[in-house]
Scaffold this active site. Sequence first.
Site, PDB file in Angstrom:
ATOM      1  N   GLU A   1      -3.370   4.140  -3.915  1.00 34.29           N
ATOM      2  CA  GLU A   1      -2.037   4.193  -3.317  1.00 34.29           C
ATOM      3  C   GLU A   1      -1.730   5.655  -3.041  1.00 34.29           C
ATOM      4  O   GLU A   1      -1.689   6.486  -3.944  1.00 34.29           O
ATOM      5  CB  GLU A   1      -0.987   3.593  -4.270  1.00 34.29           C
ATOM      6  CG  GLU A   1      -0.979   2.072  -4.237  1.00 34.29           C
ATOM      7  CD  GLU A   1       0.226   1.464  -4.959  1.00 34.29           C
ATOM      8  OE1 GLU A   1       1.071   2.226  -5.470  1.00 34.29           O
ATOM      9  OE2 GLU A   1       0.303   0.226  -5.016  1.00 34.29           O
TER      10      GLU A   1
ATOM     11  N   ASP B   1      12.235   7.076  -7.340  1.00 32.39           N
ATOM     12  CA  ASP B   1      11.264   7.768  -8.164  1.00 32.39           C
ATOM     13  C   ASP B   1      11.922   8.682  -9.172  1.00 32.39           C
ATOM     14  O   ASP B   1      12.995   9.238  -8.919  1.00 32.39           O
ATOM     15  CB  ASP B   1      10.318   8.586  -7.279  1.00 32.39           C
ATOM     16  CG  ASP B   1       9.322   7.700  -6.559  1.00 32.39           C
ATOM     17  OD1 ASP B   1       8.477   7.097  -7.261  1.00 32.39           O
ATOM     18  OD2 ASP B   1       9.385   7.590  -5.316  1.00 32.39           O
TER      19      ASP B   1
END
EC number: 4.2.1.20
Lengths: 402, 270
Positions: free
Chosen positions: B49, B60
Amino acid sequence: MTEEMLRSLPDSRGHFGAYGGRFVSETLMDSLMHLEKQYFQLRDDPEFQAQFDKELADYVGRPSPLYFAERLTRETGGAQIWLKREDLNHTGAHKVNNTIGQALLASFLGKKRVIAETGAGQHGVATATVCARLGLECHVFMGAEDVQRQSLNVYRMKLLGAEVHPVESGTRTLKDAMNDAMRDWVTNVDDTFYIIGTVAGPHPYPLLVRDFQAVIGRETRAQCLDKTGRLPDALVACVGGGSNAIGMFYPFLTDESVEMYGVEAGGLGLDSGQHAAPLSAGRPGVLHGNRTYLMEDENGQISGTHSVSAGLDYPGVGPEHSWLKDIGRAKYVAVTDDEALAGFRRLTRVEGIMPALESAHAVAYATKLAATMDKDKIVVINVSGRGDKDIHTIAKLDGIEV
Amino acid sequence: MSRIETVLKRLKGQGRKALIPYITAGDPHPDVTVDLMHTLVDAGADIIELGVPFSDPMADGPVIALACERSLKHGTSLRQVLKMVEAFRASDSETPVVLMGYLNPVEAMGYTAFADAAKAAGVDGVLTVDLPPEEAEDVAPLFSERGLDAIFLLAPTTTEERIRAISGHSSGYVYYVSFKGVTGAARIDVDDVAEKVSRIHSLTALPVGVGFGIRDAETAAAVGRVSDGVIVGSVLVDTIAKNQEDIEALKTALANLLRPMREALDELAS
């Protein structure tokens, strides 16, 4: 554009034409859908509405006056200038209309913990205030840069019992505060209600914040009819995220004769790149849960912004404004920092009303506009907040230590 | 069959679990990303990824947010990230690459231009954190026409009804976010994950990768026991941050982190 169309948005997916929507990580989707469902029930619930109206009357101090600025009108030499006095609300700005509404929602949903983001601190103070009023735990996220610019409001929030979290990431301003608030929300989604301060963010926020702020336009409409026997010709309001502007505009959307002007922060000038005017000089994109006009570079990275007013220092805008711009129902313009500061001084000296630097943008544009209009026309400025919080900024520019 | 499907099917046939490391493209510098991707494959990665840096990565935690800032300092753009994938493909035609990021850089490039360029570069799947299937109507067909897998997130808060709907829009695998929070937090509850993943398995035939909170061989094995793959991000990105001055040391450190996870996952098969 039909009347029905103008008032019917957002649609069931939270879209205003190409704008709005719900662009968030999956963890928040269930909460947003639940909030939407709950809000639609409460919107038509007489008990909830009665409680909201009571808070607005007895706690906020509404209705706020519609004031004829006679000396400013004479000095400007054109249309009559009237001021909608949102600066007279409890806590000193329109923000409290919305925070009362959302805090009531939080209580109805059984949430005990509230988070909010703030730029200039007006929304943070309004949130901390209603949390004190309703006994809710309050956390406010604020860019570290803004914590410095708005130390007075930081202290007010602390006095009110809120915990202020300075945000060091990114540009250390409002957009980063919103990112951190969303991070907190994802983490504490079960017990936390996020009180968003403007008509942006994922559906249903642009809708419910607009509904809570629409009291501004409803009152203005009735007061103008009462005092002048007719509707205003133009409405002028500043636009950061755009909640005071949409609150003012929405009840007039289907009054075709009423022109609407949203005034963005032109900063050092639109050509300088140092501004916060996404509708005037940005393009559509996706940020903070909705599709709307943004300030971004060619690669889709969100740009840093600049405004003398921390409250307008945001690279996005509410999606309904993006839609109103595209269909031409409202016009969006920008004034510079210098023009806004001149507007601040002018209203202060001529009327004895010290506007927030945000509102000073609207004052600056409205006087330019009024000067071009006939004397029998009516311009209403939304004075969204009072200028006390900006005294340090002004004094610094004047070389004075307060 | 897509490259992702092929790999996951092969692993399943072997009774093995997928190891899916995440790094942010352009971190610590755009010149080293391709090299780091090969390092990850050598250390046992099945799928990579690759994060597309964004200025406002609101899902995040600080570790990946800082990686985005480091990368963007060098001006890393989505187009450049696609060039990195193309360069990676020049010597690795097998390992699937999933681009992971936020919607706005894709919007700025244009959906069709992005889908074409991603396919041409050798991208296999796209995971856009802030794009739920409800808003993906325009873009999803562009991906499927080109054989790009659309990977969507499932969260602890996702209802059964939505698990069905989201799986229906997904291909390749679904990404189960192991806890309520942002990347890099250490809150994983393996029993809870096991229960949720088994529910997801009962609702979709797609493989389930689990991410968020996997930091070492032990958690990787515990999560691998109940899922089809484990996704490891922040602990790798943190290692990149700590070794950004010395690329050789960085590669060694990354491999030393990943290899024990590989071994622990493969022990589950035997």
